[in-house]
Design a protein around this motif. Structure first.
Motif, mmCIF file in Angstrom:
data_model
loop_
_atom_site.group_PDB
_atom_site.id
_atom_site.type_symbol
_atom_site.label_atom_id
_atom_site.label_comp_id
_atom_site.label_asym_id
_atom_site.label_seq_id
_atom_site.Cartn_x
_atom_site.Cartn_y
_atom_site.Cartn_z
ATOM 1 N N CYS A 239 45.740 53.985 55.582
ATOM 2 C CA CYS A 239 46.367 53.558 56.834
ATOM 3 C C CYS A 239 46.229 54.611 57.923
ATOM 4 C CB CYS A 239 47.819 53.154 56.607
ATOM 5 S SG CYS A 239 48.988 54.490 56.267
ATOM 6 N N GLN A 240 46.129 55.897 57.542
ATOM 7 C CA GLN A 240 45.892 56.919 58.553
ATOM 8 C C GLN A 240 44.460 56.841 59.059
ATOM 9 O OE1 GLN A 240 48.307 59.127 59.819
ATOM 10 N NE2 GLN A 240 46.720 59.281 61.374
ATOM 11 N N CYS A 245 49.296 52.868 59.881
ATOM 12 C CA CYS A 245 50.525 53.222 59.165
ATOM 13 C C CYS A 245 51.781 52.654 59.815
ATOM 14 C CB CYS A 245 50.625 54.739 59.030
ATOM 15 S SG CYS A 245 49.295 55.470 58.039
ATOM 16 N N GLU A 258 51.496 55.806 50.826
ATOM 17 C CA GLU A 258 50.189 55.887 51.486
ATOM 18 C C GLU A 258 49.178 56.615 50.605
ATOM 19 O OE1 GLU A 258 48.111 58.013 55.430
ATOM 20 O OE2 GLU A 258 50.302 57.917 55.228
#
Length: 302
Positions: A239-240, A245, A258
């Motif tokens: 997600c980063q 995120c 994550e």
């Protein structure tokens, strides 16, 4: 996205347990309005109604150190509090355990489950050709009708039952976003609504077994993942890397795990640690999440 080879199950187990649970799943499917149209399936069944008779579930410890062990189980470090393993593995002693099932696609090593009477549950294009995931040796499951979702859920629910019997605390159903890979000859064969409708069946069953259930990836759901399906927390890959995120934390708060991967720039992981490493669980893993001791094994946590 899919992660790796994760499960080998015998057809006998899947078929026998599936037959036993079809009636219960059908009742769940009938709990709401589910009509397939040219625009896709529409469902009015709410998450609150689905979980009305659910047992109390326990969520993973917020920002607890996490270990992703889908490529092979091994003894986690003493500081690890949360472990995700394949449904064929045993839970880790003394940890919060998440059970992985590939809920929307086939496994490369599990041909029997999706052959014979279940072969029609694999998505096919207008020419009858199976539709595969472009990155993994897996076929998409056909979630386009209520009848097929009921049958798929019966099989998945038998696996969820196995996770509960082993002592897992939560379920991670993968490939929720399979509709985004369902294009053939320019036509998208599945919709978000189709997959959400199946997710509702799985969430209701998991909750009935006292298991929490994770939203795996799929930032496109927005608040529907929690409010409509009833997902309890999120597991977000990369997600980063893809600046997603917030799509999870805006819905699930700190109940997000994550995973960043080593085949992306390392800056994705280091940035994630700086931005949210003190509030949610963040780890770095090799793409195939192999077992500790293997040549490609990488694990870091912040």
């Amino acid at each position: 996205m899919s992660s790796i080879p994760r499960r080998v199950l015998t057809a006998a187990l899947a078929v026998s347990l599936a037959a036993a649970s079809v009636a219960g799943v059908a009742m769940a499917a009938d709990a709401g309005t589910d009509a397939t149209t040219t625009a896709g399936a529409t469902t009015t069944w709410s998450a609150s109604a689905a979980s009305a008779a659910a047992k109390k579930v326990t969520l993973p410890p917020v920002n607890g150190r996490f270990d992703y062990q889908l490529g092979g189980a091994y003894t986690p470090a003493s500081s690890v509090r949360i472990v995700a393993r394949d449904s064929t593995a045993e839970p880790a002693t003394g940890k919060y355990n998440i059970c992985y099932v590939n809920a929307y696609q086939t496994q490369p090593d599990d041909v029997k489950t999706w052959s014979g009477r279940n072969s029609d549950l694999i998505l096919r294009n207008s020419k009858g050709v199976k539709v595969g995931d472009p990155e993994w040796d897996e076929y998409l499951l056909d979630t386009s009708t209520a009848a097929k979702r009921t049958r798929i859920a019966a099989i998945m629910n038998s696996w969820i039952d196995g996770c509960a019997e082993k002592g897992f605390q939560a379920i991670e159903p993968d490939n929720l976003d399979s509709w985004t890979r369902s294009k053939s000859a320019g036509k998208q064969l599945l919709t978000k609504a189709h997959n959400v409708a199946l997710a509702q069946l799985l969430a209701a069953h998991a909750h009935g077994k006292g298991l929490a259930i994770a939203q795996k990836n799929t930032p496109q759901l927005g608040t529907a993942g929690k409010k409509t399906v009833g997902f309890d927390f999120a597991i977000a890959e990369e997600c980063q890397m893809y600046t997603e995120c917030a799509a999870y934390t805006n819905v699930f708060g700190r109940n997000v795990i994550e995973i960043e991967y080593t085949d992306n720039p390392k800056s994705a992981y280091t940035t994630a640690c700086k931005k949210q490493g003190t509030t949610i669980s963040v780890i770095l893993r090799d793409r195939d999440v192999v077992a500790k001791g293997k040549p490609d094994y990488v694990y870091k946590s912040c």
